[in-house]
Design a protein around this motif. Structure first.
Motif, short mmCIF file in Angstrom:
data_model
loop_
_atom_site.label_atom_id
_atom_site.label_comp_id
_atom_site.label_asym_id
_atom_site.label_seq_id
_atom_site.Cartn_x
_atom_site.Cartn_y
_atom_site.Cartn_z
N ILE A 142 -24.27 -24.03 -64.06
CA ILE A 142 -24.28 -25.27 -63.28
C ILE A 142 -23.28 -26.29 -63.82
O ILE A 142 -22.62 -26.99 -63.06
N GLY A 143 -23.15 -26.35 -65.14
CA GLY A 143 -22.22 -27.30 -65.74
C GLY A 143 -20.79 -27.04 -65.31
O GLY A 143 -20.06 -27.96 -64.92
N LYS A 144 -20.35 -25.77 -65.34
CA LYS A 144 -18.98 -25.43 -64.95
C LYS A 144 -18.76 -25.67 -63.45
O LYS A 144 -17.71 -26.15 -63.04
N ILE A 145 -19.77 -25.33 -62.66
CA ILE A 145 -19.64 -25.51 -61.21
C ILE A 145 -19.57 -27.00 -60.87
O ILE A 145 -18.74 -27.44 -60.06
N THR A 146 -20.43 -27.78 -61.51
CA THR A 146 -20.43 -29.23 -61.28
C THR A 146 -19.10 -29.85 -61.68
O THR A 146 -18.55 -30.70 -60.97
N GLN A 147 -18.56 -29.42 -62.80
CA GLN A 147 -17.27 -29.93 -63.26
C GLN A 147 -16.17 -29.60 -62.24
O GLN A 147 -15.31 -30.44 -61.95
N ALA A 148 -16.20 -28.38 -61.69
CA ALA A 148 -15.20 -27.98 -60.69
C ALA A 148 -15.30 -28.85 -59.44
O ALA A 148 -14.29 -29.25 -58.86
N ILE A 149 -16.52 -29.14 -59.02
CA ILE A 149 -16.72 -30.00 -57.85
C ILE A 149 -16.13 -31.38 -58.10
O ILE A 149 -15.41 -31.93 -57.25
N LYS A 150 -16.43 -31.94 -59.25
CA LYS A 150 -15.94 -33.29 -59.56
C LYS A 150 -14.42 -33.32 -59.66
O LYS A 150 -13.78 -34.31 -59.26
N GLU A 151 -13.83 -32.26 -60.19
CA GLU A 151 -12.37 -32.19 -60.26
C GLU A 151 -11.76 -32.16 -58.86
O GLU A 151 -10.72 -32.80 -58.60
N CYS A 152 -12.37 -31.43 -57.96
CA CYS A 152 -11.89 -31.40 -56.57
C CYS A 152 -12.02 -32.77 -55.92
O CYS A 152 -11.11 -33.23 -55.22
N LEU A 153 -13.14 -33.43 -56.16
CA LEU A 153 -13.34 -34.77 -55.58
C LEU A 153 -12.28 -35.74 -56.07
O LEU A 153 -11.83 -36.61 -55.31
N SER A 154 -11.86 -35.57 -57.32
CA SER A 154 -10.84 -36.48 -57.87
C SER A 154 -9.47 -36.24 -57.26
O SER A 154 -8.59 -37.09 -57.33
N LYS A 155 -9.28 -35.06 -56.63
CA LYS A 155 -7.99 -34.71 -56.02
C LYS A 155 -8.05 -34.77 -54.50
O LYS A 155 -7.16 -34.23 -53.83
N ASP A 156 -9.07 -35.39 -53.96
CA ASP A 156 -9.29 -35.41 -52.50
C ASP A 156 -8.03 -35.86 -51.75
O ASP A 156 -7.60 -37.00 -51.88
N PRO A 157 -7.44 -34.97 -50.94
CA PRO A 157 -6.24 -35.36 -50.19
C PRO A 157 -6.55 -36.02 -48.86
O PRO A 157 -5.64 -36.40 -48.12
N GLY A 158 -7.85 -36.16 -48.56
CA GLY A 158 -8.24 -36.70 -47.26
C GLY A 158 -8.36 -35.60 -46.22
O GLY A 158 -8.00 -34.45 -46.45
N ALA A 159 -8.87 -35.95 -45.07
CA ALA A 159 -9.08 -34.97 -44.00
C ALA A 159 -7.76 -34.41 -43.51
O ALA A 159 -6.73 -35.09 -43.52
N ILE A 160 -7.78 -33.15 -43.07
CA ILE A 160 -6.61 -32.57 -42.46
C ILE A 160 -6.33 -33.33 -41.17
O ILE A 160 -7.25 -33.78 -40.48
N ASP A 161 -5.06 -33.49 -40.83
CA ASP A 161 -4.68 -34.28 -39.67
C ASP A 161 -4.80 -33.45 -38.39
O ASP A 161 -3.84 -33.28 -37.64
N GLU A 162 -5.97 -32.92 -38.18
CA GLU A 162 -6.27 -32.13 -36.99
C GLU A 162 -7.73 -32.39 -36.62
O GLU A 162 -8.55 -32.75 -37.48
N ASP A 163 -8.04 -32.17 -35.35
CA ASP A 163 -9.42 -32.37 -34.89
C ASP A 163 -10.31 -31.23 -35.37
O ASP A 163 -9.82 -30.17 -35.76
N PRO A 164 -11.63 -31.44 -35.35
CA PRO A 164 -12.54 -30.34 -35.69
C PRO A 164 -12.27 -29.13 -34.80
O PRO A 164 -12.02 -29.27 -33.61
N TYR A 165 -12.28 -27.96 -35.38
CA TYR A 165 -12.03 -26.71 -34.67
C TYR A 165 -13.38 -26.03 -34.49
O TYR A 165 -14.03 -25.64 -35.45
N ILE A 166 -13.79 -25.87 -33.24
CA ILE A 166 -15.13 -25.35 -32.97
C ILE A 166 -15.06 -23.91 -32.49
O ILE A 166 -14.33 -23.58 -31.56
N ILE A 167 -15.81 -23.06 -33.16
CA ILE A 167 -15.92 -21.64 -32.79
C ILE A 167 -17.32 -21.39 -32.27
O ILE A 167 -18.30 -21.80 -32.89
N GLN A 168 -17.40 -20.70 -31.15
CA GLN A 168 -18.69 -20.29 -30.62
C GLN A 168 -18.94 -18.85 -31.06
O GLN A 168 -18.40 -17.91 -30.48
N LEU A 169 -19.71 -18.68 -32.12
CA LEU A 169 -20.02 -17.33 -32.57
C LEU A 169 -21.01 -16.69 -31.62
O LEU A 169 -21.89 -17.35 -31.05
N GLU A 170 -20.87 -15.38 -31.45
CA GLU A 170 -21.76 -14.63 -30.56
C GLU A 170 -23.20 -14.81 -31.01
O GLU A 170 -23.53 -14.66 -32.18
#
Length: 241
Positions: A142-170
């Motif tokens: 859990i410690g390593k996973i939590t650290q990885a999450i926090k590192e990603c949050l610190s590098k947040d590039p913001g949302a992709i400049d595209e609308d939500p892509y919706i797939i209708q799964l069978e």
């Protein structure tokens, strides 16, 4: 502050065993074959966290939920690898290579890595949106996973400049088996057997091609020698006349 977007209405759009956190978070966590890690991931700041067992419909469901939320830019793969299905490696291959015209994940080592309900456009959107896949496969710390999450949050590039892509799964993306037209997940033991059969088939095909090349090379060599001897005999005959 990083730019954020509204995910698709009712996100996550596909049901599953996941736990949902802040939809504006840039991190999604796939715990593969492990359970019990999800809540800690959410508390660390992940948008969604949950297991994924199969390299076909399971991956389709994750992709559908990720690309319908433009804010998710990182995927963390952790927890125990799924024996036979090798789902973690298949995720990495999907992000790195995409799929071919038949829907097969290029470079995937799982037994049945075919996406039937997710097309190339959706896969390419997934590959554009996810800027990094963090490989913590077989890690349940859990410690390593939590650290990885926090590192990603610190590098947040913001949302992709595209609308939500919706797939209708069978079938609405319910259970991962029992639906017509969807490859059923199989037991790890059978998956291993099928994976080895595929590898043996590929090796036999390679050996067949090699045998053909060797046969052609040998025949060509013999023909070359025979032709050379014939030409030499003709030449000597001309000189003796």
């Amino acid at each position: 502050m990083a730019n954020k977007k509204e995910p698709a209405p009712g996100w996550p759009i596909v049901s599953g065993e996941y736990v949902v956190g802040n939809p504006e978070s840039c991190v999604g966590v796939v715990t593969l074959g492990s359970h019990g890690l999800e809540q800690a991931c959410i508390e660390a700041g992940a948008a969604i966290a949950g297991p994924c067992h199969t390299e076909n419909l399971g991956i389709e469901k994750v992709v559908a939920n990720y690309i319908s939320n433009p804010n998710i830019r990182f995927m963390i793969l952790c927890g125990s690898e799924v024996q036979g299905h090798i789902t973690g490696q298949c995720f990495k291959a999907l992000w790195e290579n995409g799929i071919d015209d038949s829907g097969q994940i290029i470079g995937a080592k799982g037994a049945i890595p075919f996406l039937e309900n997710v097309d190339k456009d959706a896969v390419e959107r997934f590959r554009r949106q996810i800027v990094e896949v963090i490989d913590l496969i077989d890690c349940e710390d859990i410690g390593k996973i939590t650290q990885a999450i926090k590192e990603c949050l610190s590098k947040d590039p913001g949302a992709i400049d595209e609308d939500p892509y919706i797939i209708q799964l069978e079938g609405g993306g319910g259970e991962e088996e029992g639906k017509e037209g969807v490859v059923k997940p199989i037991t790890p033991e059978i998956a291993i057997v099928e994976s080895r059969i595929r590898l043996i088939g590929a090796e036999m095909s390679y050996n067949g091609l090699l045998a053909k090349w060797q046969s052609g090379y040998y025949n060509g060599k013999i023909q070359g020698i025979a032709t050379g001897l014939f030409i030499m005999l003709v030449f000597l005959g001309i000189l003796m006349l």
